[in-house]
Design a protein around this motif. Structure first.
Motif, PDB file in Angstrom:
ATOM      1  N   GLY A  48      67.915 -20.357 -64.713  1.00 31.86           N
ATOM      2  CA  GLY A  48      68.783 -19.661 -63.766  1.00 31.86           C
ATOM      3  C   GLY A  48      68.866 -20.375 -62.418  1.00 31.86           C
ATOM      4  N   ASP A  49      69.842 -19.926 -61.608  1.00 35.01           N
ATOM      5  CA  ASP A  49      69.993 -20.489 -60.260  1.00 35.01           C
ATOM      6  C   ASP A  49      69.000 -19.829 -59.311  1.00 35.01           C
ATOM      7  OD1 ASP A  49      72.357 -22.105 -60.887  1.00 35.01           O
ATOM      8  OD2 ASP A  49      73.292 -20.142 -61.227  1.00 35.01           O
ATOM      9  N   ILE A  50      68.725 -18.565 -59.589  1.00 36.73           N
ATOM     10  CA  ILE A  50      67.746 -17.822 -58.774  1.00 36.73           C
ATOM     11  C   ILE A  50      66.743 -17.192 -59.738  1.00 36.73           C
ATOM     12  CG2 ILE A  50      67.382 -15.923 -57.138  1.00 36.73           C
ATOM     13  CD1 ILE A  50      70.338 -16.054 -56.411  1.00 36.73           C
ATOM     14  N   LEU A  51      65.477 -17.296 -59.391  1.00 39.95           N
ATOM     15  CA  LEU A  51      64.426 -16.608 -60.146  1.00 39.95           C
ATOM     16  C   LEU A  51      63.998 -15.384 -59.341  1.00 39.95           C
ATOM     17  CD1 LEU A  51      62.076 -16.472 -62.291  1.00 39.95           C
ATOM     18  CD2 LEU A  51      60.760 -17.883 -60.681  1.00 39.95           C
ATOM     19  N   ILE A  52      63.896 -14.239 -60.011  1.00 38.55           N
ATOM     20  CA  ILE A  52      63.337 -13.052 -59.353  1.00 38.55           C
ATOM     21  C   ILE A  52      62.059 -12.660 -60.088  1.00 38.55           C
ATOM     22  CG2 ILE A  52      63.693 -10.614 -58.773  1.00 38.55           C
ATOM     23  CD1 ILE A  52      66.673 -11.153 -58.497  1.00 38.55           C
ATOM     24  N   LEU A  53      60.969 -12.536 -59.330  1.00 41.22           N
ATOM     25  CA  LEU A  53      59.692 -12.082 -59.890  1.00 41.22           C
ATOM     26  C   LEU A  53      59.476 -10.647 -59.432  1.00 41.22           C
ATOM     27  CD1 LEU A  53      57.467 -15.204 -59.071  1.00 41.22           C
ATOM     28  CD2 LEU A  53      58.404 -14.558 -61.315  1.00 41.22           C
ATOM     29  N   ALA A  54      59.159  -9.755 -60.371  1.00 41.53           N
ATOM     30  CA  ALA A  54      59.029  -8.333 -60.016  1.00 41.53           C
ATOM     31  C   ALA A  54      57.842  -7.682 -60.710  1.00 41.53           C
ATOM     32  CB  ALA A  54      60.318  -7.589 -60.409  1.00 41.53           C
ATOM     33  N   CYS A  55      56.991  -7.025 -59.904  1.00 38.25           N
ATOM     34  CA  CYS A  55      55.893  -6.243 -60.509  1.00 38.25           C
ATOM     35  C   CYS A  55      55.297  -5.288 -59.482  1.00 38.25           C
ATOM     36  CB  CYS A  55      54.809  -7.148 -61.090  1.00 38.25           C
ATOM     37  SG  CYS A  55      53.742  -7.921 -59.884  1.00 38.25           S
ATOM     38  N   GLY A  56      54.494  -4.394 -60.000  1.00 40.98           N
ATOM     39  CA  GLY A  56      53.804  -3.437 -59.151  1.00 40.98           C
ATOM     40  C   GLY A  56      52.460  -3.991 -58.689  1.00 40.98           C
ATOM     41  N   THR A  57      51.875  -3.273 -57.722  1.00 37.94           N
ATOM     42  CA  THR A  57      50.538  -3.599 -57.216  1.00 37.94           C
ATOM     43  C   THR A  57      49.536  -2.781 -58.031  1.00 37.94           C
ATOM     44  OG1 THR A  57      51.539  -3.767 -55.020  1.00 37.94           O
ATOM     45  CG2 THR A  57      49.131  -3.657 -55.125  1.00 37.94           C
ATOM     46  N   TRP A  58      48.490  -3.457 -58.530  1.00 35.42           N
ATOM     47  CA  TRP A  58      47.528  -2.759 -59.384  1.00 35.42           C
ATOM     48  C   TRP A  58      46.104  -3.111 -58.977  1.00 35.42           C
ATOM     49  CZ3 TRP A  58      48.269   0.856 -63.317  1.00 35.42           C
ATOM     50  CH2 TRP A  58      49.609   1.190 -63.557  1.00 35.42           C
ATOM     51  N   ASN A  59      45.161  -2.508 -59.678  1.00 35.57           N
ATOM     52  CA  ASN A  59      43.736  -2.771 -59.374  1.00 35.57           C
ATOM     53  C   ASN A  59      43.153  -3.778 -60.370  1.00 35.57           C
ATOM     54  OD1 ASN A  59      43.876  -1.085 -61.545  1.00 35.57           O
ATOM     55  ND2 ASN A  59      42.270   0.316 -60.878  1.00 35.57           N
ATOM     56  N   THR A  60      43.920  -4.829 -60.635  1.00 43.59           N
ATOM     57  CA  THR A  60      43.503  -5.893 -61.553  1.00 43.59           C
ATOM     58  C   THR A  60      42.170  -6.500 -61.119  1.00 43.59           C
ATOM     59  OG1 THR A  60      45.804  -6.358 -62.020  1.00 43.59           O
ATOM     60  CG2 THR A  60      44.263  -8.130 -62.503  1.00 43.59           C
ATOM     61  N   GLY A  61      41.239  -6.593 -62.034  1.00 48.89           N
ATOM     62  CA  GLY A  61      39.940  -7.176 -61.704  1.00 48.89           C
ATOM     63  C   GLY A  61      39.028  -6.191 -60.988  1.00 48.89           C
ATOM     64  N   GLY A  62      39.468  -4.937 -60.865  1.00 43.42           N
ATOM     65  CA  GLY A  62      38.602  -3.905 -60.295  1.00 43.42           C
ATOM     66  C   GLY A  62      38.884  -3.543 -58.848  1.00 43.42           C
ATOM     67  N   SER A  63      39.592  -4.439 -58.104  1.00 45.19           N
ATOM     68  CA  SER A  63      39.887  -4.044 -56.726  1.00 45.19           C
ATOM     69  C   SER A  63      41.381  -3.826 -56.551  1.00 45.19           C
ATOM     70  CB  SER A  63      39.370  -5.094 -55.742  1.00 45.19           C
ATOM     71  OG  SER A  63      39.856  -6.353 -56.087  1.00 45.19           O
ATOM     72  N   GLU A  64      41.705  -2.878 -55.706  1.00 42.55           N
ATOM     73  CA  GLU A  64      43.115  -2.535 -55.482  1.00 42.55           C
ATOM     74  C   GLU A  64      43.844  -3.660 -54.742  1.00 42.55           C
ATOM     75  OE1 GLU A  64      43.158   1.231 -53.514  1.00 42.55           O
ATOM     76  OE2 GLU A  64      42.247   2.253 -55.220  1.00 42.55           O
ATOM     77  N   GLY A  65      45.178  -3.532 -54.682  1.00 38.74           N
ATOM     78  CA  GLY A  65      45.975  -4.489 -53.918  1.00 38.74           C
ATOM     79  C   GLY A  65      46.239  -5.795 -54.640  1.00 38.74           C
ATOM     80  N   GLN A  66      46.136  -5.784 -55.983  1.00 38.35           N
ATOM     81  CA  GLN A  66      46.336  -7.014 -56.760  1.00 38.35           C
ATOM     82  C   GLN A  66      47.679  -6.989 -57.497  1.00 38.35           C
ATOM     83  OE1 GLN A  66      43.885  -9.270 -56.281  1.00 38.35           O
ATOM     84  NE2 GLN A  66      42.960  -7.668 -55.023  1.00 38.35           N
ATOM     85  N   LEU A  67      47.985  -8.115 -58.128  1.00 33.67           N
ATOM     86  CA  LEU A  67      49.158  -8.169 -59.003  1.00 33.67           C
ATOM     87  C   LEU A  67      48.901  -7.326 -60.252  1.00 33.67           C
ATOM     88  CD1 LEU A  67      50.082 -11.975 -59.225  1.00 33.67           C
ATOM     89  CD2 LEU A  67      51.379 -10.181 -58.078  1.00 33.67           C
ATOM     90  N   HIS A  68      49.953  -6.831 -60.865  1.00 32.57           N
ATOM     91  CA  HIS A  68      49.837  -6.214 -62.188  1.00 32.57           C
ATOM     92  C   HIS A  68      49.119  -7.218 -63.102  1.00 32.57           C
ATOM     93  CE1 HIS A  68      50.902  -4.786 -66.137  1.00 32.57           C
ATOM     94  NE2 HIS A  68      51.371  -3.666 -65.609  1.00 32.57           N
TER      95      HIS A  68
END
Ligand SMILES: Cc1cc2nc3c(=O)[nH]c(=O)nc-3n(C[C@H](O)[C@H](O)[C@H](O)COP(=O)(O)O)c2cc1C
Length: 154
Positions: A48-68
């Motif tokens: 594509g000409d533009i890439l869009i990355l989209a996801c929520g914030t999760w507690n990946t690895g046990g601590s909050e504020g991480q990528l899904h």
């Protein structure tokens, strides 16, 4: 213009935002392709000409504020060696103000783009709490991203 969206979702919130964005852009004649991070290959980041990355914030690895967790695995493990080659990338992150580190997926996505030679386009779209009733914000953001990208190519 072609837009490639790579996203992931657990509750369906990110999927909803991507669906609204896709419908709005397609109604303007823009070609949009969307796919799940867990079904994507690193090379899909270059489509594509533009890439869009989209996801929520999760507690990946046990601590909050991480990528899904599935976006984290896709970007930071599977795609750790990708060179975005100056590609224009826009970011969508979701979160909930119930959590102290609200919407922090944003900074992880920005960091990935910066560290992999991508070019951020526009401001990140931050959707906090229920995405229902935030549709207008999503559509306006999409229009702005397309405008900014077109201006870069002019
Ligand atoms: C276990 C869990 C952890 C979460 N951690 C955060 C967080 O640290 N910060 C935040 O802003 N939102 C957090 N959220 C809220 C989600 O990011 C939000 O509900 C989002 O809309 C989910 O989208 P998705 O289901 O498409 O991934 C968390 C939700 C759950 C269930």
């Amino acid at each position: 213009m072609k837009i490639q969206i790579i996203f992931t979702t657990s509750t369906g919130n990110t999927e909803h935002v991507v669906g609204v964005l896709r419908k709005s852009l397609e109604s303007k004649g823009i070609s949009v392709s969307s796919q799940l991070a867990e079904e994507s290959k690193p090379e899909d980041l270059l489509k594509g000409d533009i890439l869009i990355l989209a996801c929520g914030t999760w507690n990946t690895g046990g601590s909050e504020g991480q990528l899904h967790i599935r976006m984290d695995a896709f970007l930071n493990s599977k795609s750790k060696d990708i060179d975005l080659g100056g590609k224009q990338v826009a970011i969508i992150s979701l979160g909930d103000e119930e959590y102290y580190f609200t919407g922090r997926a944003t900074e992880h996505l920005i960091r990935f783009v910066m560290e992999h030679n991508g070019k951020l386009i526009g401001s990140p779209l931050l959707i906090i709490n229920d995405p229902e009733e935030q549709e207008e914000k999503v559509c306006k953001w999409g229009e702005r991203v397309v405008e900014l990208s077109s201006a870069c190519h002019a």
